[in-house]
Design a protein around this motif. Structure first.
Motif, short mmCIF file in Angstrom:
data_model
loop_
_atom_site.label_atom_id
_atom_site.label_comp_id
_atom_site.label_asym_id
_atom_site.label_seq_id
_atom_site.Cartn_x
_atom_site.Cartn_y
_atom_site.Cartn_z
N ALA A 45 0.85 -1.19 0.00
CA ALA A 45 0.00 0.00 0.00
C ALA A 45 0.88 1.24 0.00
CB ALA A 45 -0.91 -0.01 1.22
N ARG A 46 1.30 1.65 -1.16
CA ARG A 46 2.20 2.81 -1.26
C ARG A 46 1.42 4.11 -1.31
NH1 ARG A 46 6.51 0.48 -5.29
NH2 ARG A 46 7.81 -0.52 -3.74
N GLU A 47 1.99 5.09 -0.66
CA GLU A 47 1.46 6.44 -0.73
C GLU A 47 1.89 7.05 -2.05
OE1 GLU A 47 -0.40 8.02 1.65
OE2 GLU A 47 -0.45 6.10 2.72
N PRO A 48 1.13 8.03 -2.57
CA PRO A 48 1.58 8.71 -3.79
C PRO A 48 2.98 9.31 -3.58
CG PRO A 48 -0.67 9.33 -3.25
CD PRO A 48 -0.15 8.52 -2.09
N GLY A 49 3.83 9.13 -4.56
CA GLY A 49 5.19 9.64 -4.48
C GLY A 49 6.19 8.70 -3.83
N THR A 50 5.74 7.60 -3.25
CA THR A 50 6.66 6.64 -2.65
C THR A 50 7.30 5.81 -3.75
OG1 THR A 50 5.36 6.52 -0.62
CG2 THR A 50 6.90 4.71 -1.04
N ILE A 51 8.62 5.85 -3.81
CA ILE A 51 9.33 5.14 -4.88
C ILE A 51 10.00 3.86 -4.38
CG2 ILE A 51 9.68 7.14 -6.36
CD1 ILE A 51 12.52 7.37 -5.15
N PHE A 52 10.20 3.77 -3.07
CA PHE A 52 10.87 2.60 -2.49
C PHE A 52 10.39 2.47 -1.06
CE2 PHE A 52 14.75 0.71 -0.46
CZ PHE A 52 14.74 -0.49 -1.14
N SER A 53 9.82 1.35 -0.72
CA SER A 53 9.30 1.16 0.63
C SER A 53 9.37 -0.31 0.99
CB SER A 53 7.85 1.65 0.69
OG SER A 53 7.31 1.46 1.97
N ARG A 54 10.06 -0.62 2.06
CA ARG A 54 10.22 -2.00 2.49
C ARG A 54 10.25 -2.05 4.02
NH1 ARG A 54 10.18 -2.45 -2.46
NH2 ARG A 54 11.46 -3.74 -3.76
N TRP A 55 10.08 -3.23 4.54
CA TRP A 55 10.31 -3.46 5.96
C TRP A 55 10.88 -4.86 6.11
CZ3 TRP A 55 8.09 -7.45 8.72
CH2 TRP A 55 6.99 -8.08 8.14
N LEU A 56 11.59 -5.07 7.19
CA LEU A 56 12.11 -6.40 7.44
C LEU A 56 12.05 -6.70 8.92
CD1 LEU A 56 15.41 -6.48 8.53
CD2 LEU A 56 15.59 -5.35 6.35
N GLN A 57 11.76 -7.93 9.21
CA GLN A 57 11.75 -8.40 10.59
C GLN A 57 13.18 -8.78 10.95
OE1 GLN A 57 8.78 -8.53 12.38
NE2 GLN A 57 10.16 -8.76 14.10
N LEU A 58 13.70 -8.18 11.99
CA LEU A 58 15.07 -8.45 12.40
C LEU A 58 15.14 -9.72 13.24
CD1 LEU A 58 15.97 -4.79 13.33
CD2 LEU A 58 16.86 -6.08 11.37
N PRO A 59 16.30 -10.37 13.24
CA PRO A 59 16.46 -11.57 14.08
C PRO A 59 16.25 -11.22 15.55
CG PRO A 59 18.38 -11.23 12.66
CD PRO A 59 17.50 -10.03 12.51
N LYS A 60 15.81 -12.18 16.32
CA LYS A 60 15.58 -11.98 17.75
C LYS A 60 16.82 -12.35 18.55
CE LYS A 60 10.71 -12.90 17.24
NZ LYS A 60 9.59 -13.76 17.57
N THR A 61 17.97 -12.20 17.92
CA THR A 61 19.24 -12.58 18.54
C THR A 61 20.21 -11.42 18.42
OG1 THR A 61 20.17 -13.41 16.48
CG2 THR A 61 18.87 -14.97 17.81
N ALA A 62 21.44 -11.65 18.84
CA ALA A 62 22.49 -10.64 18.71
C ALA A 62 22.77 -10.30 17.25
CB ALA A 62 23.76 -11.13 19.39
N ALA A 63 22.31 -11.15 16.33
CA ALA A 63 22.50 -10.88 14.90
C ALA A 63 21.69 -9.68 14.42
CB ALA A 63 22.14 -12.12 14.09
N ALA A 64 20.78 -9.17 15.24
CA ALA A 64 19.97 -8.02 14.85
C ALA A 64 20.86 -6.82 14.53
CB ALA A 64 18.97 -7.66 15.94
N TRP A 65 21.86 -6.55 15.38
CA TRP A 65 22.74 -5.41 15.14
C TRP A 65 23.50 -5.57 13.82
CZ3 TRP A 65 23.30 -0.58 15.64
CH2 TRP A 65 24.51 0.03 15.35
#
Length: 109
Positions: A45-65
């Motif tokens: 669901a992009r807003e008008p003018g949005t050219i790049f939009s993503r999200w990612l779920q980070l690991p629940k470990t020290a690997a998040a950083w």
């Protein structure tokens, strides 16, 4: 529930072919770097003018950083190829700052 990283770029005109190629190259490179236990999704669901939009779920470990750092490097690369867009990069409610002097996203601030 773990942390999530969100990123988006907006501007008046759509991405050009060369910019799309750079984004794709960057996403392919980060996917090849390892078998990180996170997922990435296009924000349908992009807003008008949005050219790049993503999200990612980070690991629940020290690997998040490590994932935050790796994605900050990738987003720095993409932003340098799409310099005239307005960018927003956050981890949950914490904004990842763009350092104008370094021309890079700095997750340590």
């Amino acid at each position: 529930m773990g942390m999530a990283m969100y990123f988006s770029a907006t501007r008046e005109r759509p991405l050009e072919v060369g910019e799309i190629a750079e984004i794709d190259r960057g996403l392919e490179a980060i996917a090849e770097k390892g078998k990180e236990p996170y997922s990435i999704d296009d924000d349908g669901a992009r807003e008008p003018g949005t050219i790049f939009s993503r999200w990612l779920q980070l690991p629940k470990t020290a690997a998040a950083w490590d994932a935050i750092h790796r994605w900050s490097v990738l987003l720095t690369h993409i932003r340098r190829h799409v310099p005239d867009a307005e960018w927003l990069v956050t981890v949950d409610d914490h904004e990842i700052v763009w350092d104008e002097q370094l021309r890079a996203f700095d997750p340590s601030r």
